[in-house]
Structures are given as structure tokens and as C-alpha cells.
Design a protein around this motif. Structure first.
Motif, short mmCIF file in Angstrom:
data_model
loop_
_atom_site.label_atom_id
_atom_site.label_comp_id
_atom_site.label_asym_id
_atom_site.label_seq_id
_atom_site.Cartn_x
_atom_site.Cartn_y
_atom_site.Cartn_z
N VAL A 43 22.44 -3.00 19.71
CA VAL A 43 22.44 -4.43 20.08
C VAL A 43 21.08 -4.82 20.66
CG1 VAL A 43 23.41 -6.12 21.68
CG2 VAL A 43 24.92 -4.61 20.39
N GLN A 44 20.55 -3.97 21.53
CA GLN A 44 19.25 -4.26 22.14
C GLN A 44 18.15 -4.31 21.08
OE1 GLN A 44 18.15 -1.57 25.28
NE2 GLN A 44 16.58 -2.93 26.06
N LYS A 45 18.21 -3.40 20.12
CA LYS A 45 17.20 -3.38 19.05
C LYS A 45 17.30 -4.66 18.21
CE LYS A 45 15.61 -0.68 15.16
NZ LYS A 45 16.24 -0.51 13.87
N LYS A 46 18.50 -5.08 17.89
CA LYS A 46 18.68 -6.31 17.11
C LYS A 46 18.20 -7.53 17.89
CE LYS A 46 20.39 -4.86 13.27
NZ LYS A 46 19.63 -5.01 12.03
N THR A 47 18.40 -7.51 19.20
CA THR A 47 17.90 -8.60 20.05
C THR A 47 16.38 -8.68 19.95
OG1 THR A 47 19.76 -8.36 21.58
CG2 THR A 47 17.79 -9.48 22.42
N GLY A 48 15.73 -7.53 20.02
CA GLY A 48 14.27 -7.49 19.89
C GLY A 48 13.81 -7.97 18.53
N GLU A 49 14.55 -7.60 17.49
CA GLU A 49 14.19 -8.04 16.14
C GLU A 49 14.32 -9.56 16.02
OE1 GLU A 49 16.77 -5.77 13.56
OE2 GLU A 49 15.62 -3.94 13.87
N ALA A 50 15.36 -10.11 16.65
CA ALA A 50 15.55 -11.57 16.62
C ALA A 50 14.41 -12.28 17.36
CB ALA A 50 16.90 -11.93 17.22
N LYS A 51 14.03 -11.72 18.50
CA LYS A 51 12.92 -12.32 19.26
C LYS A 51 11.64 -12.30 18.42
CE LYS A 51 14.42 -11.03 23.94
NZ LYS A 51 14.07 -10.17 25.09
N ASP A 52 11.39 -11.17 17.75
CA ASP A 52 10.20 -11.08 16.91
C ASP A 52 10.26 -12.09 15.76
OD1 ASP A 52 8.88 -9.15 18.38
OD2 ASP A 52 9.59 -7.48 17.15
N ALA A 53 11.44 -12.26 15.18
CA ALA A 53 11.59 -13.21 14.07
C ALA A 53 11.31 -14.63 14.54
CB ALA A 53 13.00 -13.10 13.48
N LEU A 54 11.75 -14.94 15.75
CA LEU A 54 11.49 -16.28 16.28
C LEU A 54 10.00 -16.50 16.57
CD1 LEU A 54 14.49 -16.66 18.73
CD2 LEU A 54 14.11 -17.93 16.61
N ARG A 55 9.31 -15.42 16.88
CA ARG A 55 7.86 -15.52 17.12
C ARG A 55 7.06 -15.43 15.84
NH1 ARG A 55 8.66 -11.07 21.03
NH2 ARG A 55 9.35 -12.04 22.92
N GLY A 56 7.74 -15.11 14.73
CA GLY A 56 7.07 -14.99 13.46
C GLY A 56 6.42 -13.64 13.24
N LYS A 57 6.91 -12.62 13.95
CA LYS A 57 6.39 -11.26 13.80
C LYS A 57 7.44 -10.37 13.17
CE LYS A 57 3.68 -11.52 18.06
NZ LYS A 57 3.46 -10.92 19.37
#
Length: 58
Positions: A43-57
Motif C-alpha cells: 500500500v505504501q509503495k502504491k501511495t508513492g507511485e501515485a504521488k510520483d504520477a501526480l508530479r509527472g515522474k
């Protein structure tokens, strides 16, 4: 890369190891803890992936 991705992956790996040790020792509680750590890490990893996607990374 978001810090949550790294921490989540580490927690997932730790949980996998804990579950394996629990199986080897026939310790059901340790196995449950390991599976819980794995779920939390994913879950924590997916949260980080979502944050990166929102930043465009990636």
C-alpha cells in the motif's frame, strides 16, 4: 522517486522474510505479522507511485 515507494518496498521485503522465518519456525503469529507487513508495504509503495504520477515522474 517518492520516499514512500522505497520505504514500502523495504517493508514488503521485510514482511516476506518474516513470513518465511515464521514458516520455518512454525510460528503462526510471525507468519501473520509478515503478511501484514507485506500488505502495508505494498500500500505504501502504491501511495508513492501515485504521488510520483501526480508530479509527472515515473
Amino acid at each position: 522517486m517518492d520516499e514512500d515507494r522505497t520505504k514500502g518496498k523495504a517493508k514488503d521485503v521485510k514482511g516476506t522474510a518474516k513470513e518465511a522465518v515464521g514458516k520455518a519456525l512454525d510460528d503462526k503469529e510471525m507468519q501473520r505479522e509478515g503478511r501484514a507487513d507485506q500488505a502495508e508495504g505494498k500500500v505504501q509503495k502504491k501511495t508513492g507511485e501515485a504521488k510520483d504520477a501526480l508530479r509527472g515522474k515515473d
